[in-house]
Structures are given as C-alpha cells and as structure tokens.
Design a protein around this motif. Structure first.
Motif, short mmCIF file in Angstrom:
data_model
loop_
_atom_site.label_atom_id
_atom_site.label_comp_id
_atom_site.label_asym_id
_atom_site.label_seq_id
_atom_site.Cartn_x
_atom_site.Cartn_y
_atom_site.Cartn_z
N THR A 8 0.95 -1.07 -0.15
CA THR A 8 0.01 0.02 -0.05
C THR A 8 0.78 1.21 -0.06
O THR A 8 0.38 2.38 0.28
CB THR A 8 -0.96 -0.13 1.18
N THR A 9 2.12 1.05 -0.14
CA THR A 9 3.15 2.04 -0.21
C THR A 9 3.00 2.86 -1.59
O THR A 9 2.42 2.36 -2.38
CB THR A 9 4.68 1.57 0.05
N SER A 10 3.65 3.95 -1.69
CA SER A 10 3.63 4.83 -2.75
C SER A 10 4.80 4.23 -3.72
O SER A 10 5.66 3.60 -3.50
CB SER A 10 4.45 6.24 -2.54
N ASP B 196 7.11 5.56 -5.46
CA ASP B 196 8.27 5.94 -4.94
C ASP B 196 8.93 4.77 -4.06
O ASP B 196 10.03 4.27 -4.32
CB ASP B 196 8.68 7.30 -4.42
N GLU B 197 8.12 4.74 -3.00
CA GLU B 197 8.58 3.88 -1.85
C GLU B 197 8.87 2.31 -2.42
O GLU B 197 9.83 1.63 -1.88
CB GLU B 197 7.68 3.77 -0.67
#
Ligand SMILES: Cc1cc2nc3c(=O)[nH]c(=O)nc-3n(C[C@H](O)[C@H](O)[C@H](O)COP(=O)(O)OP(=O)(O)OC[C@H]3O[C@@H](n4cnc5c(N)ncnc54)[C@H](O)[C@@H]3O)c2cc1C
Length: 357
Positions: free
Chosen positions: A197-199, A201-202
């Motif tokens: 669920t991270t972006s 970019d991450e």
C-alpha cells in the motif's frame, strides 16, 4: 441481430469486432468515461495472432509489436538454466493492441451495467473482467482465488535492448524483461508477498534493494523506471472457471469467465480465442451457438488456468530452486517456449475460416 457487450477491454472489443464481421449490430458498453488501456507489455502467442488474423487486424498488431525471438531462464547471478530460440510470439504494448481493436467498434463509454435484465438484445456478452457484474448475477459462487503472489510491471524507454528472458532468485522472486522495439523494454517482477500500500516511489526503492546484485540489465531497468510507470497488482484467478453461457442469450468471454495468473502469458490470448470462437459460432440459433461455445471453450480454458496456476506454484516456491524444480520450471514456463505445453496451447486454430476468406 443485435448484440450488447458489457466491457470494453481486449475480450469485449474483439468480440464486438468479430460479431460485426458476421453481420451483427454490436455495441460495447464500457463503464469508464473514456476508452483507454493503461498497462505495460503483453505477450501474444501464435494462437492469439491467429485470432487477430481472423478479425482482420493481425498484421496491424504485428507491426505495432516486436517479435520475441529468444529467451530462457537464468539464475539471479546470470547463469543460464535453459535457453530457447522461439519463432511466433510477439510482445505488444497493451495500449497499442487496445487502440487497434477499438478502431471502428461502436462503444458507449460511461455506462456501467449493474443488471443484465435491463439490456435488450438477442445476445448479451459479459466481457467485464475478473470482477464481472454479469458473472456475479448468474454464477455468484465462482470465487476469486489469491495466489499469494504480487507483480510489478513497467515499460522503460530503451529501444536498444532486444530479446529477453526470465530470471529466478532466492525466495521465489523472479524478474522478466522483453525488448518491445520503439516502445522500449517491458519488465515484470513477481514475488510471494502481500500487496503493497506504499507509494510507487517507496516501492521502487524497495525493488532497487530487492534486485541489487542481480545480473544486468535488471538493476538498470529498475533504476530507469519512473514512479508513474509502475503497475502493482495481486496475482489472482477464478476458481473454478465460470460457465461460459447462461440461458439462451448470455455468454461470458475473457477474464469475466476465466481470469488466470499471468504465468503463461495467456490471459488476453484466451480472451481473443473466446471472442473469435463466439463470433464464428453466433448465428440465428443463438441458444445452440452458446451451448457449443461453452462446450468448446470451458474445457480448454480450464486447462490453461490450471497450468498457469501450477507454473506459479513452482516458480514462486520460497525455497532454493532444486534441480528437479528448475527442470520443471524450464519445461512449464513460457520462456521454455519449445516445450510441448507451450506449443500445445499456442497450436489453437479458429473454428471456421475468417469471414470473407
Ligand atoms: C501482471 C499481469 C500480466 C499479464 N500479462 C499477460 C500477457 O503477457 N499475455 C496475455 O495474453 N495476458 C496477460 N495478462 C492477462 C490479461 O491482461 C487479461 O487476461 C486480459 O486483459 C483480460 O481482458 P478482458 O477484456 O477479459 O478483461 P479486462 O481487461 O479486465 O476488461 C474489462 C472491461 O470491462 C469494464 N467493466 C467492468 N465492469 C463493468 C460494468 N459493470 N459495466 C461496463 N463495463 C465494465 C472495465 O472497465 C474494463 O474496460 C496479464 C495479466 C496480469 C495481471
């Protein structure tokens, strides 16, 4: 004769094209406000190319894509486990395939179908993907099965890389890439892991760590990926495969009936086979045509869904790949294109000659 097709993805657009070629008045209803296909690369095997030839657009799709000429399976250090030269499959950007399929097809966008009984047509086709509202109405028990694996995909603009292949690493992680000519390089990664669920970019930072030390061009491809180009999905299928007709006038095509894990690169190919088979059979005796369609298609897609799931289990095994597993993987995986399994799947022929042939 009038047909309404619910869903303007690959399966729905191909079905509308095929029915129109057979003289049907076909309309696609698409819930999105605009007809557009996000996505990355798609491998299309000879069975899909024959379906596209039947629809009269095979050469346009070939010209938009690039042939897959070789590949194989490597370890993350770069040693080849199996090497193949292939003739026949191509890789194409999903957006290009979608645009060619949609050309000349009547589509009503911004129209989400919730109840099939509202539709007035001689033939209704549910082509509304894995979460199909049409299927839910008739076969509510068919369930979506989660493989426990997730994928990341992207296209990187580097027309210099040709060919490709798949690489297996520790913990059931794998990476594949295929040169798509002017469209750049399509890469995908698969891991037995929960959906992030991270972006973007991450996630890219995580992927750079995960593939650090793997053979080139893997780290370079991940490093060159723009966050906006990264796609992340769980790998799901339908279990069991749904019936492909309901009553005398409703049929399902594509992921609505038989979403499959992408391990054989056959999901869209099977949707195209469905579309051509249904169009070839569809005549004034709609009920009879649908019975035959279900009989022909359900058996075949059940086999492909099962085989795809098995490949995912072998390739995604968390332990080190043993010699036996590697041999099985090399035999089953799409990179082992000369294997009998891949050849058998790709050997499909349309049930009738192309209209006008
Ligand atoms: C990671 C990954 C990699 C893949 N790689 C390959 C590959 O290399 N080769 C290959 O052949 N296949 C591949 N596939 C599979 C392929 O993408 C699918 O099988 C194919 O796109 C299915 O097409 P479809 O038209 O059946 O469904 P979809 O593409 O899901 O289209 C359904 C359409 O219906 C619309 N819709 C949904 N509900 C409604 C409603 N109620 N009313 C109106 N419209 C609605 C949606 O908006 C959508 O436009 C891959 C899949 C994944 C996840």
């Amino acid at each position: 004769m009038r047909a309404v097709i619910v869903g303007g993805g690959i399966g729905g657009l191909a079905t509308a094209r095929g029915l129109a070629l057979r003289g049907w008045d076909a309309t696609v209803l698409e819930r999105q406000p605009r007809l557009e296909a996000a996505g990355a690369g798609l491998s299309l095997w000879p069975n899909a190319l024959r379906a596209l030839d039947w629809l009269g657009i095979g050469d346009r799709v070939r010209a938009a894509g690039a042939p897959i000429t070789g590949g194989g399976l490597r370890t993350w250090r770069g040693a080849w486990l199996s090497r193949v030269s292939v003739a026949g499959p191509i890789v194409v950007h999903r957006a290009d395939l979608h645009e060619i399929l949609a050309d000349g097809v009547r589509v009503r966008t911004g129209t989400a179908v919730t109840d099939v009984r509202d539709l007035d047509a001689d033939l209704i086709v549910g082509a509304d993907g894995i979460g199909s509202a049409v299927r839910a109405q008739y076969a509510p028990r068919v369930r979506i099965r989660d493989s426990g694996q997730v994928s990341w995909r992207a296209v990187v603009p580097d027309p210099g890389i040709k060919g490709g292949g798949e690489t297996v690493g520790p913990g059931g992680v794998r990476f594949g890439h295929i040169g798509m000519g002017r469209r750049g390089v399509y890469w995908y990664a698969v891991a037995p892991a929960p959906l992030r669920t991270t972006s973007p970019d991450e996630q890219l930072a995580e992927l750079r760590r995960l593939f650090h030390g793997w053979h080139e061009p893997i780290p370079a491809l991940v490093a060159a990926t723009e966050p906006a180009a990264l796609l992340h999905h769980p790998l799901l299928d339908l279990h069991p495969v749904a019936p492909m007709r309901f009553g005398d006038r409703v049929a399902l095509v594509g992921d609505a009936a038989h979403a499959m894990t992408p391990n054989l690169g056959q999901g869209a190919c099977q949707a195209l086979e469905d579309a051509v088979t249904l169009a070839a059979l569809a005549d004034a005796d709609v009920a009879g045509a649908l019975r035959e369609y279900d009989m022909i298609r359900r058996k075949r897609v059940t086999m492909v869904v099962r085989r795809s799931w098995q490949v995912g289990r072998v390739m995604g095994a968390r332990g080190a790949l043993t010699g036996a597993l590697v041999r099985t993987a090399a035999r089953l995986a799409p990179s082992g294109a000369t294997s009998r399994a891949a050849e058998r799947t790709a050997a499909w022929e349309p049930p009738t000659p192309a209209p006008g042939a």
